[in-house]
Write a protein that holds these residues in place. Structure first.
Motif, PDB file in Angstrom:
ATOM      1  N   HIS A   1       6.587   6.352   5.980  1.00 49.77           N
ATOM      2  CA  HIS A   1       7.427   6.031   7.136  1.00 49.77           C
ATOM      3  C   HIS A   1       6.768   6.474   8.436  1.00 49.77           C
ATOM      4  N   GLU A   2       6.077   7.598   8.399  1.00 47.92           N
ATOM      5  CA  GLU A   2       5.342   8.038   9.594  1.00 47.92           C
ATOM      6  C   GLU A   2       4.256   7.043   9.982  1.00 47.92           C
ATOM      7  N   GLN A   3       3.746   6.323   8.971  1.00 41.64           N
ATOM      8  CA  GLN A   3       2.681   5.343   9.218  1.00 41.64           C
ATOM      9  C   GLN A   3       3.245   3.929   9.429  1.00 41.64           C
ATOM     10  N   GLY A   4       4.577   3.821   9.457  1.00 42.56           N
ATOM     11  CA  GLY A   4       5.198   2.508   9.656  1.00 42.56           C
ATOM     12  C   GLY A   4       5.154   1.612   8.441  1.00 42.56           C
ATOM     13  N   ARG A   5       5.082   2.202   7.258  1.00 39.44           N
ATOM     14  CA  ARG A   5       5.018   1.435   6.019  1.00 39.44           C
ATOM     15  C   ARG A   5       6.299   1.629   5.208  1.00 39.44           C
ATOM     16  N   LYS A   6       6.703   0.577   4.498  1.00 42.30           N
ATOM     17  CA  LYS A   6       7.902   0.647   3.669  1.00 42.30           C
ATOM     18  C   LYS A   6       7.550   1.097   2.266  1.00 42.30           C
ATOM     19  N   VAL A   7       8.556   1.686   1.601  1.00 43.10           N
ATOM     20  CA  VAL A   7       8.385   2.165   0.227  1.00 43.10           C
ATOM     21  C   VAL A   7       9.540   1.639  -0.623  1.00 43.10           C
ATOM     22  N   GLY A   8       9.195   1.039  -1.728  1.00 51.94           N
ATOM     23  CA  GLY A   8      10.192   0.613  -2.700  1.00 51.94           C
ATOM     24  C   GLY A   8       9.883   1.230  -4.044  1.00 51.94           C
ATOM     25  N   ILE A   9      10.746   0.973  -5.005  1.00 51.70           N
ATOM     26  CA  ILE A   9      10.519   1.459  -6.357  1.00 51.70           C
ATOM     27  C   ILE A   9      10.854   0.333  -7.317  1.00 51.70           C
ATOM     28  N   CYS A  10      10.013   0.135  -8.316  1.00 52.60           N
ATOM     29  CA  CYS A  10      10.229  -0.963  -9.256  1.00 52.60           C
ATOM     30  C   CYS A  10      10.238  -0.492 -10.703  1.00 52.60           C
ATOM     31  N   GLY A  11      10.365   0.818 -10.901  1.00 56.91           N
ATOM     32  CA  GLY A  11      10.419   1.339 -12.260  1.00 56.91           C
ATOM     33  C   GLY A  11      11.804   1.196 -12.878  1.00 56.91           C
ATOM     34  N   GLN A  12      11.920   1.597 -14.131  1.00 57.29           N
ATOM     35  CA  GLN A  12      13.167   1.462 -14.872  1.00 57.29           C
ATOM     36  C   GLN A  12      14.173   2.556 -14.529  1.00 57.29           C
ATOM     37  N   ALA A  13      13.707   3.651 -13.972  1.00 60.91           N
ATOM     38  CA  ALA A  13      14.554   4.838 -13.802  1.00 60.91           C
ATOM     39  C   ALA A  13      15.855   4.593 -13.034  1.00 60.91           C
TER      40      ALA A  13
END
Length: 807
Positions: free
Chosen positions: A745-757
């Motif tokens: 987020h500090e770098q202006g990038r998004k984060v998602g998660i695609c695992g089963q958890a």
């Protein structure tokens, strides 16, 4: 053009429209409507004329038929005679009654004008019924009356008209009207006389302006086979199938064909020569069976017409088309409202899921996304339908409208032949029961009274299993689902299943698994196609030769099938983002593909070996990765689905990231060009430690919890002995995730998660929201449940924030 509006019994198709339905019936009214409203759009419809219902009523009156028909219908109602006998006696009345002279004269004059228009003495025509209760939005009467093809000469035309009148009282038509509650004598029959399209020398078929299985309204389905269209309608052949993505049709530079499937097309219906029959069946040639019936330009033209017809009528449509083999022109033969998916409620999603895993004993095309179990009842012909047992699975070669009474009593239907637009498919959808059509050998392999399970809930392919398997049925309400700040996305592997979930209120696809398409659809190692001539495995070589028939360039087979698979997934959520992970097989999995062993090293630990990003720039796989890139480029730039985002898996080092991006650029997939985004999987610790640096190279991150947990905790994810230690909710994993999100987020990038958890552990989903995750990608069956929970978590966090600010 011909047949004046002042005529009592005949009208030119060009002079009528939907307002004339009571006079000329549904089919003719629809043809006239299209001729008047859509001719300027370039839609071609063969010329012809309608014989009005007044002709039918006067025919009854002059020949004193009404009271006789009522007598037989009353006897049927009181069970004094059988349906078969009542129908036969009523039809005999028509066939023995001459057409009144005034009616004959008008038909003769109208036919003569049609001959003059086409510059011939005996124009070949189709003689079709057009009942006043047929082809209405709430009643699918299609196929209840007979049609007569390749009729020429006024004597044969008049005889075909009498046969049409008689067909109003076929057993199936009587039964259907009884079921629908229509008064037999209130339904009147008009007849359409229309110039034949010489599709016996080319192809013809049926198309829907909506996906008939899932109701996905952005898809046009086109089916067809060689020869006259009756084979497709009746399910005599397994046709070719094409799917086109509607929203991109108005962009001439694009070719939004997302699927092309070759049917077996074993025979075709053609004009009969020197026989008493107008048409005859012949076997198709090997070349015809291996060739698609339409060029891409023709597929797109038909799709554009379907779109225009749907727009004009303001509802999804069921349309018959034909190609003239003499001129190469395409024509629309008729259009009627689609009567199943268009009436389904949009607020409910029904799902079926098998609770056991088994190998199917037979496959075909799935119709109706449901599951049914029961005993096989093998019926060879309509004459045997009285042997059918209620609640059984009807197994037969094919069905026609005579089978409707028994189809209503079946738990499911299985046929040897037919496609998605054949009679068995259409009726099973109307009845709400699953069908597997086009199995080719069900009547040979399945035994009378054998217990089976038929599953149409696993995508385009319907599966038949031996025995009665447990399954679960559920209904999910899509109403009142709260919006969330966290984007909820889907994990999708199967292109065939993607359309099943279009109704879900989600924000795209967070993980589309390319390897499923390669393994289940393509089946061949890409390098075995690139280096086919050097392939040493002769058995694999033979298999590849057979699978890739129709492709001169074997590499094109890989690119074409992969592009179509990705396109179907991307279309299901367009314009929302669809993140496609480039292939992430391990070497042992690649080796299991046809021809794969020659190109894969043997590794002691493939999980940590030659996989993911390391393959893409390696000389050992670079040519295979180039084919993957070509497929992505085709999807984005030729088909036009620019919502596709590339994701690179298992990228261990920054230098590796640079090399992969270079290879992408070499394959004309330059990050940032034409809006192309490239994401990276976060599944090794270095991705977290160097998140700031990876952010300079990629547009976003997607956390793969399985591999990240394995590598942070040092646990083999496949080890049964350590299964109790494997937990994505471990504090070490959570700290890693928090740190990644903060840095990204500090770098202006998004984060998602695609695992089963997040699907398996509600508390983990709550943690992710609290950590500020941008998106959570879930298995479709858990998306609604988790979304509701996330909405509650977000509301709680918002309330806490308000309290803090107030303090």
């Amino acid at each position: 053009m011909y047949t004046k509006n002042t005529n009592l019994y005949t009208r030119s198709l060009t002079s009528i429209n939907l307002q004339d339905l009571p006079l000329v019936g549904g089919k003719n009214a629809s043809l006239g409507e299209m001729m008047q409203a859509l001719d300027q759009e370039g839609i071609q419809i063969p010329k012809g004329f309608a014989i009005t219902v007044d002709a039918y009523r006067d025919h009854l009156k002059v020949n004193n038929l009404t009271e006789k028909i009522e007598f037989y219908l009353t006897a049927l109602e009181n069970s004094n005679i059988s349906l078969e006998k009542a129908g036969k006696l009523i039809r005999k009345l028509f066939l023995q009654s001459p057409l009144p002279e005034a009616i004959q004269t008008e038909i003769t004059d109208a036919y003569a004008e049609l001959c003059r228009f086409y510059h011939t003495d005996k124009v070949d025509v189709a003689v079709r019924s057009s009942a006043t209760a047929e082809d209405l939005p709430d009643a699918s009467f299609a196929g209840q009356q007979e049609s007569y093809l390749n009729v020429s000469g006024i004597t044969d035309v008049l005889e075909a008209c009498r046969k049409c009148y008689a067909s109003l009282f076929t057993d199936r038509a009587i039964s259907y009207r009884n079921t629908q509650g229509f008064d037999h004598l209130e339904v009147a029959l008009s007849i359409g006389i229309q110039k034949m399209v010489r599709s016996d020398l080319a192809s013809s078929g049926v198309m829907f302006s909506i996906d008939p299985e899932t109701g996905f309204n952005n898809i046009i389905l086109i089916t067809g086979a060689w020869g006259l269209g009756e084979n497709v309608v009746q399910g005599t052949v397994n046709p070719d199938e094409f799917r086109v993505f509607k929203p991109l049709l108005n962009q001439p530079s694009l070719q939004p064909i997302v699927e092309k499937t070759l049917g077996s097309k074993e025979k075709k219906l053609i004009y009969a020569q020197e026989t008493n029959q107008q048409t005859r069946q012949v076997e198709t040639s090997p070349a015809e069976r291996q060739s698609l019936i339409l060029r891409d330009s023709e597929i797109l033209q038909l799709a554009q017409w379907a779109n225009l017809i749907e727009f004009h009528y303001g509802r999804p449509m069921d349309i018959e088309w034909a190609k003239d083999g003499l001129t190469g022109e395409l024509f629309i033969l008729q259009a009627r409202p689609e009567t199943v998916q268009s009436r389904q409620g949009q607020g409910i999603l029904k799902t079926y899921e098998l609770k056991q895993s088994h190998q199917p004993i037979l496959t075909g095309l799935s119709v109706g996304a449901a599951i049914a179990t029961g005993k096989v009842c093998l019926i060879e012909s309509a004459a045997q339908i009285d042997q059918f047992e209620d609640g059984a699975i009807l197994v037969t070669k094919m069905t026609d409208p005579d089978w409707v009474p028994v189809m209503k009593r079946a738990a499911g239907i299985v046929t040897d032949s037919g496609g998605r637009t054949c009679h068995a498919a259409i009726i099973s959808r109307e009845l709400g029961i699953p069908a597997v059509v086009g199995t080719q050998q069900a009547t040979q392999l399945l035994q009378q009274h054998q217990e089976i399970t038929i599953s149409c809930a696993e995508g385009d392919q319907g599966h038949i299993y031996n025995g009665i398997l447990d399954y679960e049925q559920s209904e999910v309400s899509l109403e009142g689902i709260p919006e969330t700040k966290t984007r909820i996305m889907l994990n999708i592997a199967s292109p065939a299943a993607a359309f099943n979930w279009w109704k879900l209120p989600v924000n795209g696809i967070g993980l589309a698994r390319m390897e499923f398409i390669i393994n289940s659809i393509i089946k061949i190692h890409p390098l075995a196609l690139v280096h086919f001539e050097q392939l040493s495995d002769q058995k694999a070589k033979q298999q590849i030769q057979q699978i890739t028939q129709g492709y001169e360039d074997k590499k094109e087979y890989f690119v074409d099938k992969l592009a179509q698979g990705i396109a179907k997934i991307a279309a299901s959520q367009y314009p929302e983002p669809v993140i496609v992970r480039m292939s992430d097989f391990k070497t042992n999995e690649y080796a299991d593909l046809i021809g794969g062993r020659q190109f894969e090293p043997s590794e002691a630990n493939p999980m940590l070996g030659f996989r993911g990003a390391s393959r893409y720039y390696s000389p050992r796989y670079r040519e295979g990765f180039a084919l993957e890139c070509q497929a992505i480029k085709r999807v984005r730039e030729e088909i036009g689905l620019d919502n596709v985002i590339i994701m690179i898996p298992f990228c261990r080092r920054l230098q590796e990231a640079d090399r992969v991006l270079e290879v992408l650029a070499e394959n004309r997939l330059q990050r940032g060009e034409n809006g192309l985004q490239v994401y990276v999987m976060c599944e090794v610790p270095s991705n977290v430690e160097l998140a700031a640096e990876f952010s300079q190279r990629f547009d976003g991150f997607s956390i793969g919890t399985n591999d990240l947990t394995q590598l942070v905790l040092g646990i083999d994810r496949d080890s049964e002995n350590l299964a109790q230690l494997f937990d994505e909710r471990d504090l070490a994993i959570k700290r890693m995730i928090r740190r990644l999100i903060k840095t990204a987020h500090e770098q202006g990038r998004k984060v998602g998660i695609c695992g089963q958890a997040p699907s398996d552990h509600p508390d983990f989903a709550t943690f992710l929201v609290e950590a500020g995750i941008d998106s959570i990608s879930l298995n479709p069956d858990s998306a609604i449940r988790v979304k509701q929970q996330i909405a509650q978590t977000e509301a709680r966090l918002e309330k806490r924030l308000v309290s803090i600010k107030a303090a």
